[in-house]
Design an enzyme around this catalytic site. Structure first.
Site, PDB file in Angstrom:
ATOM      1  N   TYR A   1       0.826  -1.205   0.000  1.00 43.12           N
ATOM      2  CA  TYR A   1       0.000   0.000   0.000  1.00 43.12           C
ATOM      3  C   TYR A   1       0.852   1.243   0.000  1.00 43.12           C
ATOM      4  O   TYR A   1       2.068   1.189   0.204  1.00 43.12           O
ATOM      5  CB  TYR A   1      -0.988  -0.002   1.181  1.00 43.12           C
ATOM      6  CG  TYR A   1      -0.398   0.362   2.531  1.00 43.12           C
ATOM      7  CD1 TYR A   1       0.447  -0.504   3.210  1.00 43.12           C
ATOM      8  CD2 TYR A   1      -0.698   1.589   3.127  1.00 43.12           C
ATOM      9  CE1 TYR A   1       0.969  -0.161   4.454  1.00 43.12           C
ATOM     10  CE2 TYR A   1      -0.174   1.937   4.368  1.00 43.12           C
ATOM     11  CZ  TYR A   1       0.655   1.049   5.026  1.00 43.12           C
ATOM     12  OH  TYR A   1       1.175   1.393   6.241  1.00 43.12           O
TER      13      TYR A   1
ATOM     14  N   LYS B   1       6.409  -1.846   1.950  1.00 41.62           N
ATOM     15  CA  LYS B   1       5.231  -1.241   2.581  1.00 41.62           C
ATOM     16  C   LYS B   1       4.068  -2.219   2.428  1.00 41.62           C
ATOM     17  O   LYS B   1       3.197  -2.081   1.559  1.00 41.62           O
ATOM     18  CB  LYS B   1       4.923   0.128   1.965  1.00 41.62           C
ATOM     19  CG  LYS B   1       4.031   0.976   2.865  1.00 41.62           C
ATOM     20  CD  LYS B   1       4.122   2.440   2.493  1.00 41.62           C
ATOM     21  CE  LYS B   1       3.013   3.257   3.106  1.00 41.62           C
ATOM     22  NZ  LYS B   1       3.007   3.296   4.566  1.00 41.62           N
TER      23      LYS B   1
ATOM     24  N   GLU C   1      11.994   2.455  14.293  1.00 42.04           N
ATOM     25  CA  GLU C   1      11.138   3.558  13.841  1.00 42.04           C
ATOM     26  C   GLU C   1       9.868   3.570  14.677  1.00 42.04           C
ATOM     27  O   GLU C   1       9.709   2.759  15.587  1.00 42.04           O
ATOM     28  CB  GLU C   1      10.826   3.416  12.352  1.00 42.04           C
ATOM     29  CG  GLU C   1      10.153   2.114  11.988  1.00 42.04           C
ATOM     30  CD  GLU C   1       9.980   1.893  10.484  1.00 42.04           C
ATOM     31  OE1 GLU C   1       9.876   2.887   9.737  1.00 42.04           O
ATOM     32  OE2 GLU C   1       9.908   0.724  10.073  1.00 42.04           O
TER      33      GLU C   1
ATOM     34  N   LEU D   1      10.987   1.188   7.153  1.00 37.51           N
ATOM     35  CA  LEU D   1      10.449   1.687   5.883  1.00 37.51           C
ATOM     36  C   LEU D   1      11.218   2.959   5.540  1.00 37.51           C
ATOM     37  O   LEU D   1      11.367   3.838   6.396  1.00 37.51           O
ATOM     38  CB  LEU D   1       8.959   2.018   6.020  1.00 37.51           C
ATOM     39  CG  LEU D   1       8.341   2.475   4.704  1.00 37.51           C
ATOM     40  CD1 LEU D   1       8.104   1.287   3.769  1.00 37.51           C
ATOM     41  CD2 LEU D   1       7.036   3.218   4.939  1.00 37.51           C
TER      42      LEU D   1
END
Ligand code: PMP
Length: 296
Positions: free
Chosen positions: A31, A147, A180, A205
């Site tokens: 996505y 992702k 993250e 990511l």
């Protein structure tokens, strides 16, 4: 609200996918979320490049060309009369004839959906006081560079943050370093003014906002170093902040109930946000030409 559902524009309430879709059964899909401001897609090209990367890694073919996809996004914005909006785009492997962990022998058509989410400006409290975060073990898989739509581990981590009364969670690897946030990249500013963030790898990511911000900061003469940093460095940092498409740059002022720096958003974070906001306006007006491709 009108959404795009695999070839048709329809009401959100009427949009459905098959219970056999591999996205539903396996989390098998990729996505993107692209922010549009006054109909301008912020780094839209880079988002489509990253989508291409995710699909290539997952061996899912594009359901249509990138340009056709741009047109569909435009229709969704126009049909909903939304010029400033976040468009969620998902592409799953589709609906196979039988359920098998391996990819279907006869390839099925990928399923493309797009949902416009009304853009909520960053809450006043977060902008002026900063976010509170907790740290928690990173329990995600080994390919966070993709992702992927499978988001259970970051959902559980975010839920833990919510239950702890915090705004978000920064995840920690087995070495004690921050990877993250649940849906954002993590940065700190050291007491000497150096900006630190983890380098791209399979552990994070590679954020579009992160990548753009690093380039802008370096162009402005600021020192940005891409290296892992430990939770202990976070606690001793002068400032901390997150980057993401839907919020640009948001200060982080409390971690695990310790204040970061003064406990208030700091000058470096303010400066970076204003650099980024200026960039968005410049790019919107065609004054920021950048033809580089986004490479993960
Ligand atoms: N990391 C993760 C895990 C994310 O989900 C996101 C949001 N997509 C980001 C980082 C930030 O990436 P971007 O700046 O491209 O939105």
């Amino acid at each position: 609200m009108i959404v795009y559902n695999n070839g048709v524009y329809c009401r959100l309430s009427q949009a459905a996918v098959s219970v056999q879709d591999r996205g539903y059964q396996f989390g098998d899909g990729a996505y993107e979320v692209i922010h549009y401001t006054d109909h301008h897609g912020v780094d839209e090209d880079w988002h489509l490049d990253r989508l291409d990367y995710s699909l290539t890694q997952l061996q899912i073919p594009w359901p249509m060309s990138a340009n056709a996809l741009r047109q569909c996004i435009r229709h969704v914005r126009l049909l909903n009369k939304l010029s400033t909006v976040n468009i969620y785009i998902s592409i799953t492997r589709g609906v196979p004839a039988t359920r098998d962990f391996a990819f279907p022998k006869t390839p099925c058509a990928p399923v493309l959906t797009m949902i416009p989410y009304r853009h909520k400006p960053v809450a006043e409290r977060l902008r002026t006081k900063g976010m509170t975060i907790i740290t928690a073990p990173d329990q995600r898989w080994g390919r966070c560079d993709i992702k992927a739509i499978a988001l259970l581990a970051p959902s559980l981590a975010k839920q833990a943050a919510t239950e702890a009364g915090a705004d978000d969670v920064w995840m920690v690897d087995t070495q004690g370093c921050i990877t993250e946030g649940s849906s954002c990249n993590a940065f700190i500013v050291t007491p000497t003014g150096e900006i630190l963030t983890r380098p791209p790898s399979h552990a994070i990511l590679k954020g579009i906002t992160r990548t753009r911000l690093i380039a802008l900061a370096r162009d402005a003469g600021l020192k940005v170093t891409e290296r892992p940093f430990a939770v202990s460095e976070l606690k001793e940092a002068a400032e901390a902040f997150i980057t993401r498409t839907t919020g640009f740059i948001i200060p982080v002022t409390w971690v695990d109930k310790y204040s970061i720096g003064t406990g208030h958003p700091g000058p470096v974070t303010h400066n970076l946000l204003s650099l980024y906001e200026t960039f968005v306006q410049e790019q919107k007006h065609g004054r920021f030409a950048d033809t580089t491709r986004f490479v993960v």
